[in-house]
Design a protein around this motif. Sequence first.
Motif, PDB file in Angstrom:
ATOM      1  N   LEU A  15      46.404 -28.009  28.252  1.00  0.00           N
ATOM      2  CA  LEU A  15      46.658 -28.371  29.645  1.00  0.00           C
ATOM      3  C   LEU A  15      46.892 -27.146  30.527  1.00  0.00           C
ATOM      4  CD1 LEU A  15      48.980 -31.462  29.042  1.00  0.00           C
ATOM      5  CD2 LEU A  15      46.673 -31.509  30.021  1.00  0.00           C
ATOM      6  N   ASP A  16      47.112 -25.982  29.888  1.00  0.00           N
ATOM      7  CA  ASP A  16      47.309 -24.757  30.665  1.00  0.00           C
ATOM      8  C   ASP A  16      46.061 -23.878  30.663  1.00  0.00           C
ATOM      9  OD1 ASP A  16      50.104 -25.285  31.388  1.00  0.00           O
ATOM     10  OD2 ASP A  16      50.398 -25.209  29.215  1.00  0.00           O
ATOM     11  N   GLY A  17      44.961 -24.446  30.162  1.00  0.00           N
ATOM     12  CA  GLY A  17      43.678 -23.735  30.228  1.00  0.00           C
ATOM     13  C   GLY A  17      43.401 -22.807  29.052  1.00  0.00           C
ATOM     14  N   ALA A  18      44.314 -22.703  28.078  1.00  0.00           N
ATOM     15  CA  ALA A  18      44.090 -21.825  26.924  1.00  0.00           C
ATOM     16  C   ALA A  18      43.242 -22.550  25.868  1.00  0.00           C
ATOM     17  CB  ALA A  18      45.425 -21.410  26.325  1.00  0.00           C
ATOM     18  N   ALA A  19      42.446 -21.747  25.117  1.00  0.00           N
ATOM     19  CA  ALA A  19      41.621 -22.354  24.066  1.00  0.00           C
ATOM     20  C   ALA A  19      42.523 -22.914  22.967  1.00  0.00           C
ATOM     21  CB  ALA A  19      40.698 -21.293  23.484  1.00  0.00           C
ATOM     22  N   VAL A  20      42.139 -24.080  22.436  1.00  0.00           N
ATOM     23  CA  VAL A  20      42.896 -24.687  21.323  1.00  0.00           C
ATOM     24  C   VAL A  20      42.223 -24.279  20.022  1.00  0.00           C
ATOM     25  CG1 VAL A  20      43.565 -26.868  20.217  1.00  0.00           C
ATOM     26  CG2 VAL A  20      43.610 -26.672  22.716  1.00  0.00           C
ATOM     27  N   ALA A  21      42.957 -23.572  19.163  1.00  0.00           N
ATOM     28  CA  ALA A  21      42.387 -23.173  17.864  1.00  0.00           C
ATOM     29  C   ALA A  21      42.294 -24.391  16.955  1.00  0.00           C
ATOM     30  CB  ALA A  21      43.286 -22.125  17.222  1.00  0.00           C
ATOM     31  N   PRO A  22      41.238 -24.478  16.121  1.00  0.00           N
ATOM     32  CA  PRO A  22      41.163 -25.612  15.193  1.00  0.00           C
ATOM     33  C   PRO A  22      42.366 -25.623  14.251  1.00  0.00           C
ATOM     34  CG  PRO A  22      39.076 -24.455  15.280  1.00  0.00           C
ATOM     35  CD  PRO A  22      40.062 -23.596  16.010  1.00  0.00           C
ATOM     36  N   LEU A  23      42.926 -26.806  14.059  1.00  0.00           N
ATOM     37  CA  LEU A  23      44.135 -26.964  13.244  1.00  0.00           C
ATOM     38  C   LEU A  23      43.810 -27.722  11.970  1.00  0.00           C
ATOM     39  CD1 LEU A  23      46.322 -28.411  16.143  1.00  0.00           C
ATOM     40  CD2 LEU A  23      46.602 -26.124  15.145  1.00  0.00           C
ATOM     41  N   THR A  24      44.646 -27.496  10.955  1.00  0.00           N
ATOM     42  CA  THR A  24      44.622 -28.386   9.791  1.00  0.00           C
ATOM     43  C   THR A  24      45.839 -29.293   9.936  1.00  0.00           C
ATOM     44  OG1 THR A  24      43.532 -26.758   8.416  1.00  0.00           O
ATOM     45  CG2 THR A  24      44.730 -28.513   7.262  1.00  0.00           C
ATOM     46  N   ILE A  25      45.590 -30.615   9.937  1.00  0.00           N
ATOM     47  CA  ILE A  25      46.664 -31.578  10.215  1.00  0.00           C
ATOM     48  C   ILE A  25      46.850 -32.505   9.021  1.00  0.00           C
ATOM     49  CG2 ILE A  25      47.492 -33.347  11.833  1.00  0.00           C
ATOM     50  CD1 ILE A  25      45.475 -32.255  13.889  1.00  0.00           C
ATOM     51  N   CYS A  26      48.072 -32.535   8.500  1.00  0.00           N
ATOM     52  CA  CYS A  26      48.389 -33.461   7.412  1.00  0.00           C
ATOM     53  C   CYS A  26      48.878 -34.762   8.056  1.00  0.00           C
ATOM     54  CB  CYS A  26      49.481 -32.837   6.535  1.00  0.00           C
ATOM     55  SG  CYS A  26      50.037 -33.934   5.228  1.00  0.00           S
ATOM     56  N   VAL A  27      48.067 -35.821   7.945  1.00  0.00           N
ATOM     57  CA  VAL A  27      48.435 -37.105   8.552  1.00  0.00           C
ATOM     58  C   VAL A  27      48.939 -38.036   7.447  1.00  0.00           C
ATOM     59  CG1 VAL A  27      47.676 -39.074   9.951  1.00  0.00           C
ATOM     60  CG2 VAL A  27      46.676 -36.799  10.367  1.00  0.00           C
ATOM     61  N   ILE A  28      50.237 -38.279   7.434  1.00  0.00           N
ATOM     62  CA  ILE A  28      50.836 -39.151   6.400  1.00  0.00           C
ATOM     63  C   ILE A  28      50.918 -40.568   6.964  1.00  0.00           C
ATOM     64  CG2 ILE A  28      52.853 -39.534   4.938  1.00  0.00           C
ATOM     65  CD1 ILE A  28      53.535 -36.539   5.344  1.00  0.00           C
ATOM     66  N   GLY A  29      50.334 -41.533   6.209  1.00  0.00           N
ATOM     67  CA  GLY A  29      50.200 -42.897   6.743  1.00  0.00           C
ATOM     68  C   GLY A  29      48.875 -43.032   7.487  1.00  0.00           C
ATOM     69  N   ALA A  30      47.914 -42.155   7.109  1.00  0.00           N
ATOM     70  CA  ALA A  30      46.609 -42.104   7.792  1.00  0.00           C
ATOM     71  C   ALA A  30      45.798 -43.379   7.604  1.00  0.00           C
ATOM     72  CB  ALA A  30      45.803 -40.918   7.264  1.00  0.00           C
ATOM     73  N   GLY A  31      46.125 -44.156   6.562  1.00  0.00           N
ATOM     74  CA  GLY A  31      45.355 -45.362   6.280  1.00  0.00           C
ATOM     75  C   GLY A  31      45.866 -46.585   7.012  1.00  0.00           C
ATOM     76  N   GLY A  32      46.863 -46.425   7.868  1.00  0.00           N
ATOM     77  CA  GLY A  32      47.424 -47.570   8.590  1.00  0.00           C
ATOM     78  C   GLY A  32      46.719 -47.777   9.927  1.00  0.00           C
TER      79      GLY A  32
END
Length: 388
Positions: free
Chosen positions: A9-26
């Motif tokens: 939202l401040d115009g800076a590039a977003v670096a690709p992240l690795t995200i651990c999503v727990i409960g991803a199957g819900g």
Amino acid sequence: MASGGRTDLDGAAVAPLTICVIGAGGFIGSHLCEKLMAETPHVVLAVDVYCDKIRHLVDPPPPRLAGRISFHRLNIKNDSRLEGLIKMADLTINLAAICTPADYNTRPLDTIYSNFIDALPVVKYCSENSKRLIHFSTCEVYGKTIGSFLPKDHPLRKEPEFYVLTEDESPCIFGPIVKQRWSYACAKQLIERLVFAEGAENGLEFTIVRPFNWIGPRMDFIPGVDGPSEGVPRVLACFSNNLLRREPLKLVDGGESQRTFVYIKDAIEAVLLMIENPARANGHIFNVGNPDNEVTVRELAEMMTEVYAKVSGEPPLEEPVIDVSAKEFYGEGYDDSDKRIPDMTLINKQLGWNPKTPLKDLLETTLTYQHKTYKEAVKTQMCLATAT
Ligand code: NAD
Ligand code: UDP
């Protein structure tokens, strides 16, 4: 690393992240994974005990998603792989929980363990490894409104300060211990306090989300089709089930409680803003709901009946609703939140987020999905049940 063209939202590039999503199957997890895969370059480590709702993304991942998403079937209660996954990720999002009201008074121990004890290692591993955490709490931590303790026709009940729920100001008001409904809210409140304290004392970077009745396709299950026949899901799935079976919708204690419903796709936009704007989201608790979509449960039942008739082409029943007592429907120890209007000031200020979809539109999309997905299966199940 390339940002995939995404900026914060401040115009800076977003670096690709690795995200651990727990409960991803819900319910929420499945929509979040879809959004992350479709619109971002982020990598997802999807953790759950089930993957039915994300099978199309993970079993196996389609070629376009190769290397972007992996499914890890594990129970966070007792699996030593959890810490490794959290360490591998830049950010952990914890959605895992027992979160259907029918369980709160009938399985209070499981509810408390799931929402507090089982979440503890996630908080601990994030804190010890200096990893960011987005923890899913609930609007139920507010409990009842202050106004609910005033006489029914008291004029102060109409004043916003007696019912609007504000993250850093409103108190948490629960019923007595014998009303075991509050086991969930209380466990969620304590884990919120722990996350907050880890932030204050140990510098954990956290965001807490308080969803206000997010609804849409893939929410919960239809009893006897993709869930237990005797199971009681949340209201959207209960009413969908009644409509699919052409039976009256059951109004608990007259259906007088009020709720605000937000479309899952609007709400997921808010989560993505939190993910990609840590400087604006860290250290905050956010309400995520739609104050413009308020109805009583009775009004919801009437609206769903009307919309379902339109999308299915089936005329409504002559008596589309019936009253049931809470004790009959949920058993001993049930209690209810009277009214839930989220204050949107903070999320609007920090993340510029506002919900877009009116209730009627989101019900039309959702009930079209329910009809297409379940009508034939419900018919078959009802025929089998009468034959045996
Ligand atoms: P959901 O039940 O559809 O999803 C929860 C997922 O967590 C399930 O897939 C379940 O298998 C998984 N899970 C539970 N315990 C686990 C464990 N021990 N190990 C691994 N996986 C486990 O619920 P949802 O609606 O997607 O809600 C997600 C979160 O948001 C919950 O924390 C809930 O309390 C919160 N929330 C949701 C709403 C809403 O409107 N949907 C409202 C308030 C709070
Ligand atoms: N409810 C109802 N009939 C049903 C299911 C739920 O009247 O078949 C009511 C329930 O008592 C509550 C509201 O609908 O007042 C919302 O219930 P839900 O299970 O979605 O969860 P909550 O918003 O209470 O967390």
